[in-house]
Structure formats: C-alpha cells, structure tokens
Design a protein around this motif. Sequence first.
Motif, mmCIF file in Angstrom:
data_model
loop_
_atom_site.group_PDB
_atom_site.id
_atom_site.type_symbol
_atom_site.label_atom_id
_atom_site.label_comp_id
_atom_site.label_asym_id
_atom_site.label_seq_id
_atom_site.Cartn_x
_atom_site.Cartn_y
_atom_site.Cartn_z
ATOM 1 N N PHE A 38 0.846 -1.204 0.000
ATOM 2 C CA PHE A 38 0.000 0.000 0.000
ATOM 3 C C PHE A 38 0.880 1.253 0.000
ATOM 4 C CE2 PHE A 38 -2.669 3.092 2.449
ATOM 5 C CZ PHE A 38 -3.615 3.292 1.465
ATOM 6 N N LEU A 39 1.923 1.229 0.814
ATOM 7 C CA LEU A 39 2.862 2.363 0.814
ATOM 8 C C LEU A 39 3.494 2.541 -0.570
ATOM 9 C CD1 LEU A 39 4.818 1.930 4.181
ATOM 10 C CD2 LEU A 39 2.928 3.490 3.698
ATOM 11 N N ASN B 176 4.115 5.463 -5.626
ATOM 12 C CA ASN B 176 4.041 5.496 -7.098
ATOM 13 C C ASN B 176 3.094 6.573 -7.604
ATOM 14 O OD1 ASN B 176 5.811 3.435 -7.261
ATOM 15 N ND2 ASN B 176 4.264 1.833 -7.598
ATOM 16 N N GLU B 177 2.019 6.788 -6.836
ATOM 17 C CA GLU B 177 1.027 7.807 -7.228
ATOM 18 C C GLU B 177 1.438 9.194 -6.742
ATOM 19 O OE1 GLU B 177 -1.741 7.132 -9.007
ATOM 20 O OE2 GLU B 177 -1.288 4.992 -9.092
ATOM 21 N N LEU B 178 2.622 9.308 -6.157
ATOM 22 C CA LEU B 178 3.148 10.573 -5.594
ATOM 23 C C LEU B 178 2.199 11.136 -4.534
ATOM 24 C CD1 LEU B 178 4.449 12.231 -8.899
ATOM 25 C CD2 LEU B 178 5.709 10.800 -7.296
ATOM 26 N N LEU B 179 1.615 10.237 -3.749
ATOM 27 C CA LEU B 179 0.621 10.664 -2.760
ATOM 28 C C LEU B 179 1.129 10.554 -1.316
ATOM 29 C CD1 LEU B 179 -2.608 8.944 -4.191
ATOM 30 C CD2 LEU B 179 -2.083 11.388 -4.141
ATOM 31 N N LEU B 180 2.259 9.910 -1.130
ATOM 32 C CA LEU B 180 2.677 9.572 0.237
ATOM 33 C C LEU B 180 2.696 10.797 1.152
ATOM 34 C CD1 LEU B 180 3.603 7.172 1.985
ATOM 35 C CD2 LEU B 180 5.931 7.813 1.443
ATOM 36 N N HIS B 181 3.211 11.901 0.660
ATOM 37 C CA HIS B 181 3.370 13.071 1.530
ATOM 38 C C HIS B 181 2.112 13.909 1.631
ATOM 39 C CE1 HIS B 181 7.523 12.516 2.774
ATOM 40 N NE2 HIS B 181 7.594 11.808 1.647
ATOM 41 N N ALA B 182 1.043 13.485 0.903
ATOM 42 C CA ALA B 182 -0.239 14.187 1.018
ATOM 43 C C ALA B 182 -1.172 13.492 2.017
ATOM 44 C CB ALA B 182 -0.917 14.262 -0.346
ATOM 45 N N VAL B 183 -0.728 12.348 2.544
ATOM 46 C CA VAL B 183 -1.606 11.571 3.440
ATOM 47 C C VAL B 183 -1.697 12.260 4.801
ATOM 48 C CG1 VAL B 183 -1.912 9.346 4.604
ATOM 49 C CG2 VAL B 183 -0.998 9.415 2.272
ATOM 50 N N THR B 184 -2.932 12.375 5.306
ATOM 51 C CA THR B 184 -3.108 12.964 6.645
ATOM 52 C C THR B 184 -3.559 11.923 7.662
ATOM 53 O OG1 THR B 184 -5.391 13.555 6.129
ATOM 54 C CG2 THR B 184 -3.704 15.238 5.722
ATOM 55 N N ALA C 110 -6.349 5.719 2.605
ATOM 56 C CA ALA C 110 -5.530 6.890 2.965
ATOM 57 C C ALA C 110 -6.357 8.143 2.680
ATOM 58 C CB ALA C 110 -4.246 6.906 2.146
ATOM 59 N N PHE C 111 -6.417 9.024 3.676
ATOM 60 C CA PHE C 111 -7.135 10.294 3.525
ATOM 61 C C PHE C 111 -6.105 11.375 3.204
ATOM 62 C CE2 PHE C 111 -9.399 7.491 6.369
ATOM 63 C CZ PHE C 111 -10.704 7.546 5.894
ATOM 64 N N ASP D 292 -8.829 16.295 0.841
ATOM 65 C CA ASP D 292 -10.092 15.604 1.163
ATOM 66 C C ASP D 292 -10.399 14.422 0.251
ATOM 67 O OD1 ASP D 292 -10.627 17.136 3.339
ATOM 68 O OD2 ASP D 292 -11.858 18.591 2.233
ATOM 69 N N SER D 293 -9.491 14.086 -0.639
ATOM 70 C CA SER D 293 -9.721 12.883 -1.461
ATOM 71 C C SER D 293 -9.258 11.652 -0.658
ATOM 72 C CB SER D 293 -8.963 12.978 -2.780
ATOM 73 O OG SER D 293 -7.576 13.011 -2.519
ATOM 74 N N GLU D 294 -9.576 10.471 -1.185
ATOM 75 C CA GLU D 294 -9.185 9.223 -0.531
ATOM 76 C C GLU D 294 -8.501 8.310 -1.547
ATOM 77 O OE1 GLU D 294 -12.725 7.425 1.004
ATOM 78 O OE2 GLU D 294 -13.114 9.078 2.408
ATOM 79 N N TYR D 295 -7.549 7.529 -1.077
ATOM 80 C CA TYR D 295 -6.952 6.486 -1.919
ATOM 81 C C TYR D 295 -7.230 5.152 -1.213
ATOM 82 C CZ TYR D 295 -3.727 3.701 -4.635
ATOM 83 O OH TYR D 295 -3.196 2.726 -5.439
#
Length: 475
Positions: free
Chosen positions: A32-33, A38-46, A133-134, A138-141
């Motif tokens: 999952f990480l 890969n989606e360049l989302l890791l640092h946007a997760v809250t 992941a939020f 406000d989007s979710e993965y």
Amino acid sequence: MEECISVFDMLKIGVGPSSSHTLGPWRAAERFLGELRNELLLHAVTRVKIDLYGSLSLTGKGHATDLAVMLGLSGQDPEYIPIENIAAIIKSIESKNEINLANEKPIPFYFLQDIIFNKNFLPFHANGMTFTAFMNDDSEYISTFYSIGGGFVVKEERINAKKKIQIKCAFPYPTDKASELLAYCKNENKSISEIVFENEKSMRTEAVIDHELIRIWHTMLECMYIGCHSEGILPGGLNVRRRAFDMHQNLIGLANYNSPQSWLEEIRKTEVKFRQILKWVSCFALAVNEVNAALGRVVTAPTNGSAGVIPAVLMYYLVIENHQAGEKQIKQFLMVAGEIGSIFKKGSTISAAMGGCQAEIGVSSSMAAAALCELMGGTPEQVLMAAEIAMEHHLGLTCDPIGGLVQIPCIERNTMGAIKAINAAELALATDPENAKVPLDKVVETMWQTAKDMNNKYKETSEGGLAIAVNMADC
Ligand code: SF4
C-alpha cells in the motif's frame, strides 16, 4: 498454464506468529505504501485506516494482524527488522497516537479506532483487508488486498488480469502437477532437486541461489537454537509454558557450545538412544513454534503456523541419519520441499482460512517427507510417494486455534507433522512405486475438495473445535 513459484516464494524469512495473518498483512501494508509512493501521494496523506475482514478479523488479535499492519505502515521489513525493536515501535505508536508512515511522514494514528475488525467476509477470499488513505485535499486512496496463505498477497484485479493475459512461466521445467515433474525427472534423468535447481537458475545466479538457501537454513537453525534456550510463558494470555527448553536440557545434558553451528555439532556428537529420537524431533519442532508464537523470526515453510516441521525433519537427517551431511544436502532438502509446497499451492491451497490445518501442517509434512526421502536415496517416484503418504494422513485436519493464538493446538501439531513426515519417507523408501495406489496429484485434488467441503468454522476462525470446547479461561 503453469505458474512460476520459486523455492524462495515457498520458504520466506519473516516474523511470527502467522504467515497469512501477520506476514501477509505486513506485506500488504508495504505494498500500500508502494502504491502511494508510485502515485506521488505519500506526503499528502493525513490519516490512514485499515479494515480487516473475515478470518483476519476473527483471529487477527491473536495472530498479531494489527501489530503487523502498523509495522508495515511504519516502513519496517519483516525479513530484516531486529526482533528486539518491535515492541518499542508498537509502544511508540500506541503512546503517541502517531505512526511514522513509511518511516518518513508522521501522521496521527489511533490504533483502536483506525484498525477496524469487521466480522463479515469479502467474497474473493477469507483474508481480505482494505487500506484507506485520507489526503490533504479531502480525497481518498483506497486499496484492497488478500492474504492467501504463506505470506502471499494478491489483489483481485491482478488475479483476473493474469487469467486474461496468460503469462507463460519462464522456467525450463514448468510444473503444475507432480506427474509433470516426474516426467521431467525421467526424461532428463535428473532428481527432483536437480530439476528445481535448473528452474531456479532461470531466475538468479547459482551463487545467489546457494547464498539464499543457506541463509534460510541459518535462520531455521538459529530459530531452533533460540527456542531450545528460551524459558517462560508465551505471550497472548493463554499462559502456555515453553517446553522446548526443559526437553532440550534433559536431552543434551552438559555440553559445550556457544553458537547455533557449534550446538548442531555438539548434538551430532551426542549418543542418541532409540527412544530419544522422537523427543529430539519434537524438541526441534516445539522450539521453532514457540519462537513463532513469541513473534520471533522464523522461516515460513510453507506457513508460520507450520514453520517447525521442515527444520525439525532436516535436523533429524543431520543429527540422526547422516553426520557427514553438509550444505549440499541442506540445499537439496530445501529445494525439494519448496517444489512440493508449490504443487500444493497451485493445485489446492496453503491457506488455513481456505483449507484448515491440512493446508498448513499437512502441506509442511508432505514437503518434509519428500525432501527427506530424496536425501535418503529415494527415486523421484518414491519422493512423490512420500509426499502423498504424508498428506494422505492429514486430510481433513481442521484449524481451531484456541483464543485465535498460534499456540494450541499449533505448537504440538508441528511435532506430529514432523514425525509423520519421517514415517512417510520411510514407508515410501520401503515400497515399490509400482504398487502405489494414490498418486500425489490425486491427494492434492482431494485436499482441495476436502477444503471446499469443510465447514467454515474450522478454517482459522476460532469458531469451532478446540477453540470453542476450551476457552481461554479454561486454560
Ligand atoms: S491449527 Fe494449524 S492451521 Fe490453524 S493456526 Fe494452528 S497450525 Fe495454523
């Protein structure tokens, strides 16, 4: 279409107590990480939350699924994490209400709320889990994984895609069935381990194969060593006392050694009386599974709950049958064991949540029986017969761990699997394969049919059998 399953897929170094409920969810969290990265989302997760379903939920607490998920999300690798660091990482998450996502990004994490134990089952497999992941916009993965036994993790869409694409296995000797394996052995005049070695060489160099097989063996040996030298009560609340320590002390008496290897050599020098053989084999198996129950490092073989069978039978060969045996025989043993495990994985299951304990102890016993038979001079026909005999006498074995812990009946059951494996190898060696009535492929099919017929409460749910007859308070 044959699936390429390497010996290193079947024998994996990890952390106890369960391959499907600990190692699998841990690997799923890592994947999952990887997706977030890969989606360049890791640092946007809250925030993250994890939903566990089916068997993962019903026995997840006892199998440390929650801890495994937290460790995976923290970026820890089960193969290399120092065991002594685990408690401190978990304690830090729980006390700070914070998880250091991928060991890079601290986010709030309330483990009692953010890991949700849902009783319902997802349709694809009994061991489902969804990570959400939020994000800061406000989007979710969301991603769902399935832990299908032995630490293997899949996504439903990958399985479906694979069916459509029909990827060809790159092994020179691709095998789905024991009959195909036997045909290769006959046509090429090779043993089963030689066929497996050729397959492995298509994926990695000989030096890497040798190194990794010996690393697996050293992990097994160290695990037995630790188990034989650790006293006390196992964690989890059942108050199960470790037994390998006392049994080992009684067997070895006063001996001089200071490492797993010198311990092995010392045991080889010990005069083993006939009536002590069963005790030694049982002691090795107990040792591994006590380490496993204490969240120690083991080799998944093919699962964690059954991790004691293969090391115990290999030790039997080294300390009872052949004092001259060395790395050559150890590698041979592991390759045969891995190949037999892969035949069960392809034709049936190695997941207790799908097939009960026949899928764990039954398969490990079959793997060990075959491997021992080859080392003791069995022909490929006899090796496959040994695998068949071992499984034939585990068919229908249910999974009913008390309190959802991998302790009762699991730890003792490894001793039974190991002893049956030795007996199966001996029976096969004493039998003319021409007289065999049940081919290995038939017993693989029968095991799968039995798995499908088995009531769900006997498939790692702790809702039947001993888990109901004896509750934690009784213990
Ligand atoms: S009863 Fe068998 S299958 Fe079930 S957890 Fe224990 S060892 Fe694994």
